[in-house]
Design a protein around this motif. Structure first.
Motif, PDB file in Angstrom:
ATOM      1  N   MET A 155      90.346  23.474  20.473  1.00 62.48           N
ATOM      2  CA  MET A 155      91.727  23.721  20.177  1.00 62.48           C
ATOM      3  C   MET A 155      91.534  25.855  19.244  1.00 62.48           C
ATOM      4  O   MET A 155      90.395  25.243  18.632  1.00 62.48           O
ATOM      5  N   GLY A 164      98.515  26.755  12.107  1.00 67.55           N
ATOM      6  CA  GLY A 164      98.839  26.853  13.490  1.00 67.55           C
ATOM      7  C   GLY A 164      98.059  26.508  13.641  1.00 67.55           C
ATOM      8  O   GLY A 164      96.482  26.186  14.053  1.00 67.55           O
ATOM      9  N   HIS A 165      98.590  25.721  15.578  1.00 71.59           N
ATOM     10  CA  HIS A 165      96.870  25.677  16.059  1.00 71.59           C
ATOM     11  C   HIS A 165      97.777  26.024  17.829  1.00 71.59           C
ATOM     12  O   HIS A 165      98.988  26.244  17.666  1.00 71.59           O
ATOM     13  N   SER A 166      96.817  25.677  18.739  1.00 67.54           N
ATOM     14  CA  SER A 166      97.166  25.888  20.243  1.00 67.54           C
ATOM     15  C   SER A 166      96.608  25.379  20.807  1.00 67.54           C
ATOM     16  O   SER A 166      94.693  25.175  20.466  1.00 67.54           O
ATOM     17  N   ARG A 219      88.215  28.161  24.069  1.00 65.07           N
ATOM     18  CA  ARG A 219      90.368  27.412  23.834  1.00 65.07           C
ATOM     19  C   ARG A 219      90.208  26.533  25.085  1.00 65.07           C
ATOM     20  O   ARG A 219      89.806  26.953  26.416  1.00 65.07           O
ATOM     21  N   SER A 226      92.153  24.029  28.621  1.00 69.37           N
ATOM     22  CA  SER A 226      92.976  24.243  29.468  1.00 69.37           C
ATOM     23  C   SER A 226      93.145  24.098  31.075  1.00 69.37           C
ATOM     24  O   SER A 226      92.399  23.968  31.085  1.00 69.37           O
ATOM     25  N   GLY A 238     104.967  18.861  23.103  1.00 71.63           N
ATOM     26  CA  GLY A 238     104.273  19.550  21.874  1.00 71.63           C
ATOM     27  C   GLY A 238     102.590  18.056  21.180  1.00 71.63           C
ATOM     28  O   GLY A 238     101.981  18.994  20.575  1.00 71.63           O
ATOM     29  N   ASN A 280      99.861  18.998  24.099  1.00 67.37           N
ATOM     30  CA  ASN A 280      99.690  20.385  24.802  1.00 67.37           C
ATOM     31  C   ASN A 280     100.920  21.474  24.203  1.00 67.37           C
ATOM     32  O   ASN A 280     102.403  21.028  23.889  1.00 67.37           O
ATOM     33  N   THR A 281      99.987  22.209  23.540  1.00 70.39           N
ATOM     34  CA  THR A 281     100.687  23.533  23.129  1.00 70.39           C
ATOM     35  C   THR A 281     101.804  24.475  23.739  1.00 70.39           C
ATOM     36  O   THR A 281     102.906  24.902  23.462  1.00 70.39           O
ATOM     37  N   GLU A 282     101.132  24.627  25.191  1.00 73.93           N
ATOM     38  CA  GLU A 282     101.381  25.664  26.014  1.00 73.93           C
ATOM     39  C   GLU A 282     102.081  24.454  26.919  1.00 73.93           C
ATOM     40  O   GLU A 282     101.348  23.482  28.019  1.00 73.93           O
TER      41      GLU A 282
END
Length: 242
Positions: free
Chosen positions: A63, A85-87, A194, A196, A235, A238-240
């Motif tokens: 991440m 923050g994080h993603s 990252r 995904s 969330g 997964n932030t996306e």
């Protein structure tokens, strides 16, 4: 007279836009430190290592994490100036056919990295700057201290988000049966990209739960019948929204 007023308004608008552009340039450029703006971003990999009756298995996710604080003149207290923050997507591992262990994401993830590799975050601005400068440059793997473990969860039915349940890291057998044990949770500061797209193949419903909780309710309620599911949403995994 109205024309003069309009001209004055346009002039003020141009000045405001120019100031906003200047501030944006200052914040985005490295020189932002000259005005007290600090920001660090790095990639961190979380790995879950589990012993099963059939042997050891592991799973990980990378991440993007960030931490920073605004200038002291921004007008808020020091805590209010922090930017965290994080993603990315949550780390998970398949411990048995169709049974998964997940480490849900949290806004504490950037602090978790700092405390693992540097030490407790102090109130000293200077110490934090020095510490995050070191963390940003690190490329290292360490076992996550027990007190920094993320919340671990599983699903009784992987296709039913409301069936989510918390997993005790010291007692995986209570959730998965005899012969299951958490060997370690490792954290690495890495140059890897990252992660995904992997998690959504397992949690096929996740995109439907960004605007509601896992129990199906739109909002969190203290007296929800399924309080744990009601406390989580997409969330957390997964932030996306893919």
């Amino acid at each position: 007279m109205p024309q003069a007023a309009s001209t004055g308004a346009q002039s003020r608008h141009r000045r405001t836009a120019a100031v906003a552009l200047l501030l944006a340039m200052v914040f985005l450029l490295p020189g932002g430190r000259l005005i007290g703006l600090y920001n660090w971003s790095w990639n961190q990999k979380l790995e879950l290592r589990v012993m099963t009756p059939d042997g050891a298995v592991s799973g990980s996710s990378v991440m993007r994490a960030s931490y920073g604080f605004r200038p002291e003149w921004w007008g808020w207290g020091d805590r209010g100036r922090s930017i965290i923050g994080h993603s990315g997507e949550a780390a998970f591992v398949e411990v048995a056919p169709g049974r998964y262990l997940f480490a849900i994401m949290s806004q504490n993830d950037p602090k978790m990295a700092y405390e693992t590799f540097i030490g407790p975050i102090t109130t000293s601005r200077e110490e934090r700057i020095e510490g995050f400068d070191r963390l940003y440059r690190l490329r290292e793997t360490r076992a996550l201290p027990r007190e920094l473990y993320p919340t671990l969860v599983t699903f009784r039915d992987i296709n039913d988000p409301a069936s989510v349940q918390k997993v005790d890291p010291d007692d995986l057998e209570a959730s998965f049966g005899a012969g299951y044990r958490l060997n370690a949770i490792n954290l690495e500061i890495t140059d890897e990209n990252r992660t995904s797209g992997r998690l959504n193949k397992i949690l096929t419903w996740v995109n439907e739960y960004y605007d509601k909780r896992l129990d199906g309710d739109r909002y969190g309620y203290l007296y929800s019948k399924n309080r744990f599911a009601n406390s989580l949403s997409a969330g957390s995994f997964n932030t996306e929204n893919e």
